[in-house]
Each structure stands twice: as C-alpha cells, then as structure tokens.
Design a protein around this motif. Sequence first.
Motif, PDB file in Angstrom:
ATOM      1  N   VAL A  84       0.745   4.927   0.013  1.00  0.00           N
ATOM      2  CA  VAL A  84      -0.303   5.907   0.311  1.00  0.00           C
ATOM      3  C   VAL A  84       0.327   7.201   0.828  1.00  0.00           C
ATOM      4  O   VAL A  84       1.469   7.203   1.290  1.00  0.00           O
ATOM      5  CB  VAL A  84      -1.295   5.348   1.345  1.00  0.00           C
ATOM      6  N   PHE A 124       0.863  -1.181   0.000  1.00  0.00           N
ATOM      7  CA  PHE A 124       0.000   0.000   0.000  1.00  0.00           C
ATOM      8  C   PHE A 124       0.900   1.231   0.000  1.00  0.00           C
ATOM      9  O   PHE A 124       1.518   1.559   1.019  1.00  0.00           O
ATOM     10  CB  PHE A 124      -0.918   0.011   1.223  1.00  0.00           C
ATOM     11  N   THR A 175      -4.337   4.782   8.772  1.00  0.00           N
ATOM     12  CA  THR A 175      -5.412   3.819   8.505  1.00  0.00           C
ATOM     13  C   THR A 175      -4.886   2.601   7.773  1.00  0.00           C
ATOM     14  O   THR A 175      -5.201   1.455   8.123  1.00  0.00           O
ATOM     15  CB  THR A 175      -6.516   4.494   7.672  1.00  0.00           C
ATOM     16  N   TYR A 176      -4.061   2.811   6.776  1.00  0.00           N
ATOM     17  CA  TYR A 176      -3.528   1.686   6.011  1.00  0.00           C
ATOM     18  C   TYR A 176      -2.502   0.888   6.828  1.00  0.00           C
ATOM     19  O   TYR A 176      -2.325  -0.305   6.606  1.00  0.00           O
ATOM     20  CB  TYR A 176      -2.901   2.179   4.704  1.00  0.00           C
ATOM     21  N   VAL A 219       3.118  -1.363   4.025  1.00  0.00           N
ATOM     22  CA  VAL A 219       2.569  -0.032   3.764  1.00  0.00           C
ATOM     23  C   VAL A 219       3.711   0.976   3.828  1.00  0.00           C
ATOM     24  O   VAL A 219       4.551   0.913   4.721  1.00  0.00           O
ATOM     25  CB  VAL A 219       1.443   0.318   4.765  1.00  0.00           C
ATOM     26  N   LEU A 255      -4.587  -1.466   8.732  1.00  0.00           N
ATOM     27  CA  LEU A 255      -5.106  -2.461   7.786  1.00  0.00           C
ATOM     28  C   LEU A 255      -4.028  -3.483   7.440  1.00  0.00           C
ATOM     29  O   LEU A 255      -4.271  -4.694   7.429  1.00  0.00           O
ATOM     30  CB  LEU A 255      -5.605  -1.733   6.537  1.00  0.00           C
ATOM     31  N   SER A 256      -2.810  -3.008   7.188  1.00  0.00           N
ATOM     32  CA  SER A 256      -1.698  -3.914   6.860  1.00  0.00           C
ATOM     33  C   SER A 256      -1.326  -4.791   8.053  1.00  0.00           C
ATOM     34  O   SER A 256      -0.903  -5.936   7.882  1.00  0.00           O
ATOM     35  CB  SER A 256      -0.487  -3.101   6.420  1.00  0.00           C
ATOM     36  N   SER A 305       1.646  -8.265   3.443  1.00  0.00           N
ATOM     37  CA  SER A 305       1.398  -6.878   3.064  1.00  0.00           C
ATOM     38  C   SER A 305       2.414  -5.954   3.697  1.00  0.00           C
ATOM     39  O   SER A 305       3.080  -6.309   4.673  1.00  0.00           O
ATOM     40  CB  SER A 305      -0.018  -6.453   3.466  1.00  0.00           C
TER      41      SER A 305
END
Length: 799
Positions: A329, A327, A336-337, A350, A340-341, A348
């Motif tokens: 971003v 991600f 937020t990411y 980020v 999420l990661s 994943s």
Amino acid sequence: MPSFSGSLLLLLCLLLSLMLIATITIDEQCMHSIDSCDRCLNTHLDCAWCTDKEYQVRSRCLSRSTLLRFNCSEVHIYENQPQMALLQERPLKDYETRDEQAVQVTPQRVFLKLVKGNTQRLKLSYRAARNNPLDLYVLMDLTWTMRDDKDTLEKLGTELTKTLHNLTDNYRLGFGSFADKPAMPMIMPQLRENPCAAEREICEPTYGYRHQLKLTDDIKAFTAAVAGSKITGNLDNLEGGLDALMQVIVCPNEIGWKQQARKVVILVTDGFMHFAGDGLLAGIVQRNDRKCHLNKAGEYTGSLVYDYPSLEEIYRELLRRKINVIFAVTEQVFGTYKELSGLMQEISNVEILSADSSNILELIEKSYESFVKRTQFGDNSPDFIEMKYYTDCAGQFPSLRQRNYCNNVNLGKEIEFYVDVTLKDYPENGVLTHKIRMEEASLSEYIDIDVELQRPCPCVEEPQPEDEYGRFQCDDKGYLNCGMCFCDEGWTGTFCNCPTDPTNATTNEALLKTCRMPLDKLGKSISSQVCSNHGECDCGSCSCDPGYMGSYCECLECSDCDEERAECYCGQCVCKYGWSGTRCNCKESTDGCTGPTGEICSGRGSCDCGVCSCQEPYKGTFCEIDAEKDNKLCLFYEPCVTCLIEQKQGIEGCKNLSEICSNAESHERFTYGFVEELDAEIMCLVRIVNKHGIQCDSYFGYQVIDHANYLAIQAVECEPANYYAIFGSISLITLLLGLFVIWLVWCCLRMKDAREYARFHEEQANNVRQENPIYRDPVGRYEVPKALSAKFDENPFAS
C-alpha cells in the motif's frame, strides 16, 4: 530482636513442613485411596490397584513393587500405563523435483496413551524447505489512481522472473483486479458506463472483482494478462478489496492453488477498504456467505448480492486454507493497513508501495523471506486435553520458553518444539479415542496425534456375592469384586462397615463426600482428596495419620505449643489471654510500648512482645520519629524544657514547673541536667525569647528508661549587643582602612614617578645630536702637528 527471632522460627517451621511433604513416599500417597480402583490410579502415576481376592493387606492401592512384595498376583495388578509411539517419522527434506514432496515437519504421526493428570512431552522438528513451491497471486486495485502502477507491473516481466528465481525454482503466478460494488453511493449512476468521464477519459465500467489469470508458470501469460486488464473507477477512496480477497481465498479450483505450495496473495492498492456493514449504504443487506461466486469469465457475480466480508471472516479463511497475504500500500494508508495486519500477524505482512509501484519486486522478495523465517503451530485439541508449546527458536533464547511461534529464523535452521500434552479430565460423553492435529499456520504441514485415554480401572470380573473370603474382607456385609466392596442393603463404606441410617448416606461416594474439605464458604466446591490424603474416611469422618489433625486432616499437629499459654489450631499456636508472640512466650502487656505521651507506639505501630514494631516510615523506640514531621516526644518535652531554660535564665512566666515536668499518669518528675555540649542520638530544638527580647535556640536530648524520663539540655544564653563597642570598633576599623588606602595610593604614585624619571634618563643617554648644515662654519682649518712621524704609512714625507 524478638520479632526477628519469631520470623526466623516461622521460616524454620515452614522449611520443616516442606521437608516433611518431600519425604512422603509414593506408597504413603497411594495407601489412602483404598475405596476404589479409579481413585487409586488417579492419585499418582505410580499408584497401582490389586484385585487379587487372596490379597490380605488392608490397602490395595500401593506402588507396583510394594503390591508384589505383599504377594499380590501380577496378573491382578492394574496400573497407569502412559504410552507414546512414533507411527510415521520421515526425515526433514528439501524440495528437489516436481514429483517429490518436501518434508518440513517431523514426525508426521504419533500415538499417545494419556493418563489423567500425567503430562507427556512430544518433540516436533520444523525446517523451512528450500525450493518449496510458491503460488503468488497478484490482486491489484485498478481504479483510476492506480493506472501508472498497472503500467509498471506490465513492464516488470523479465525482472519478476529473476526475483522469483532468487526465492525458489518452483513458482507460479496468477492475476486478478478489483474496484468496488457498481452501486450508488460507491459510484455515480450517471457515470456507470464510464466512471472516468470526470477525468475526460474513457475506461472500463466499474466491477467488483475480476479473476484474469489462473496460477501458471508462464510469465508471458502473466504479462499479457496484466496488459489486457483495463482501468476502471469509483466514487470514493474506499475500495472492495475484501470482497475480492474473499473470492481469491474460497475459490481454490478457479484460482489454481496447489495444496503443498506456500500460497501468497499480494494485494496492491492506494486506498482504504470497505468492511462488513458498508453494503447497507447500497441496500445490500445479505451477509457474505464465504463461498465462491465466480462465473466462467472470472467475474464475481455476488457483488450486488452479498455484503463485504468482515476482517474476522477473512482471517479465519486465511488460517483455514493456509494462505498468506501481503498488503502493498502507499504511504498515505500504511498506518491503517499496519493495524489491520497486526490483527492477523502470523499470516500477513504490510509494506510501503512507491507511487508508481516500481518497488513491488523488492516488496515481494522482502515479504516472502519474512514468511519463510516465521513459523507458528496450533492444534485442535479438546478442552479436556491441555497442550503447551516450548522452544528456544533454534538457539535464539538461552533456555526453553513457553511459546508456539518463532520469528527471524534463518533458512535451513531446524527448530525444535516440545509439546506437553496433559489429560485434565475425562470427556463427559465417555469417548476415549480422539484425533488431534498440530499444524503449521501458513503451510499444509502437520502432525496427526492418535490419542487414547486410559480407562481408570478396566477390571471386569464375574460377581460372586456368596464367596466367603470375599465377604470376610467386606465385614460380612457385602462381597468383593475387582478389589472393591459392594455392600448389602443398609450398609455402605469402603469395607461395608457403616450403616446407612445414622449417616443418612446410601453410597460410599456420599460418605467420601463428607470427608472432602469444602473449598468455599458455601460448600459448593469440594476438594478431590479424601481427608486431604493424610488419613482415611471412616463412616463419614476422617481418621488422620500421625502428625496431622483437623476435621479433614488438613492441619499439621502443633509441636511446640505450651498448653498453659496457647492452644493448637490447625498447626498454629493460638495464644491464650495475657500471652502473645509467635510462640506465645510474651506476656500480653503493652507497658514496654507505652511512651511518655501515654500512646502505644505513638499510634504508629504495633506492640510485639513489649517492643514497638513501627509502620513505614516511622522510627524510634516508640515510633515517635517522622522524617517529614516533628518528633512527637520532642513536642511532648518542649514545654518542660522551655520552662527550665526560662527559670535558669531568670525569666518570669513559668510558674507550674512541677506540673509541666512530670508524667501525667505517675506524677513522677522528669530528671534533667544542663550540659555544655550535648551528646545525644536524638536532638530536639527549643526556641525561646529571653529577657533581653532576643529569640534564642537551644537543644536537648531525651531518654526513657523503665518509664523514667531523662532530659539533657544545652541552654544557650543570648546576651544583647554592646552598641558603643560596636560603633567604636567600626570607627577604628574605618580610620585604619582609610589610612591604609592613602598609604597605598602614595606608594603607587611614588613608584610611577620613579619609573618615569628612569625612562627620561634612558632617553637622554640614547639621544644623538643632529646639526643643520646651514649653520655649519664654512671656514676649514688645519693644524700642523708639532712632530711628524717617521713612519711612512703615517707621514708621506718620511724618507
């Protein structure tokens, strides 16, 4: 001291019990499992079962060597035979050419024969291969705020080639873009054809996801695909990134994923994402079906049909298809990411994207290296097979740790995992062959394990009910088959010696159940061991081995219980009335713990063999000392000591001295004495007002010997002050102090005058008199000397 010796004795008993258990031989563990072949082989890995009819020893469950020594034929011995064989073990190898495949996990295939309760250790090695194929798919948010990011990516063609070459020589690139569902409230209906009209610009109508370039090694084609993509827009800052990501995952043929490549998706966005359930806002209620819906043009046709996928659905598909996601971003949405990661951290990553995506190459390189340096293994083992992973992560830890993953391992380092495989139970369906796959979380690298579960007792014999010797071994009430007695009607038990009527048990297993100890109060759960493996079940009751006792042979026999003082209960001495202590050698009397107040241990402890065992934080012979509060015995003796001091100093008011200074129970008076200096471990303070009205502090100490109370008192007599003497002393001191001050000032003045006078004399001596020329006499005078010198230099007239 008695409590300490009791604890020491208890510790010694525990150690002796552990030594006794440690000295139990394999044969002693096996010999009690004489009722069936199955239970014999499940008792211990080294237990074996003899089915030989000529075998004459009572126990058929012993170690193999013992059975052979007792003349059991070798062909009639059944034993546990765990096995492990490597079926395929290609060495680890880097990727060399496009036609060859790298080997990153070894071995590749293993055979295991598992025995219930036994653990077998399997070793696997992993090393990330150099030049392993890389499939990188760029999934870009092309809404209005990302227009400068698209331009940046378009210009990075040459630099992107150099970056990927630093990672691997075998790479491919793909490209796709996304925006959001083209429905209200994700877009404005009046701006459907040109969502950028509010910015006074013309852009592409809103679309959900568009696959624009299949994975290829042609960098020019990638650059052209990015250049050919067009900016679009939507209404809010929530995009349909998960919709697009799901299609990238579940459309392997359209995207072009290679099976053996490391598959990476880099999702570039500056906004948040819609999750499952947000489709309801647009009237889209059908759950995402996790299937490919791309037409020939690469358009996602299910955008207005299916809801957004959930994060859990994305995570499961990423794991199943071995795809990693980055991600990339902006800083505003990084938090937020990051969360999420964190929910799918093994696949994943980020990273923070700059405002114009100028650092995207750096992010790709950094994230790829983190993926390569990280490995994690999982498996699909059934519930009845337990698998535990251990590793030191290529020397990162001093010893093996129970974990199935490693982080920050340098490229080229070989990591060893040790996997303990244990058969906990047999499957209910009776299937004895299974296949287990251990695989790396982000690569198509795995180990296949062919598992065979050993049958507990594979004996197959033709029954012979009339064989005399076989019936003799079964007490003539049954016959022998596979070393086990099959009883006639009306009889049961290991040797068919138990009638079914008195026990109300019709099978041997029902009898054995009565010899298994309940594990809960309701008896719903029972132990798997018969007679705790320390005895034999004889017609529903346990016959214990020497050294054990109890209904289920669960207790050690007591070795040092005095029958007059205690009774043995499950290996422990339970004291009879009047006795206490760990060995019941203490009379149950609390006299030694009863203090002068009449309380046992001051109510702050327990009486152990005549000595107080105090609770924290209390101390003292009777637990009377409290660090935060007053000493209980000090308070108890204080009225007596106060009365004695008042009486000694002639203060009236204490009239009942004999009652105050005596024990309330025995009426024995306290023994006391006044001392000049008090030498006591415990000192108590007593404060009285004497006959002069002065508050005076005194101290005392106490001792209790054989219930006799001894007090040592240091009484302080506080006399009133002599005001005349005090006034006279103060006056004399004041006078002397005044005279001293006057003398000191006089001396200072004399010293100052002396210094001034000396300075005056010094100035006079150094003074030079100056005369004004106006007042000088104008007449010059010369006086002829009376005698001239004869020397020429002194008299110029000399000859």
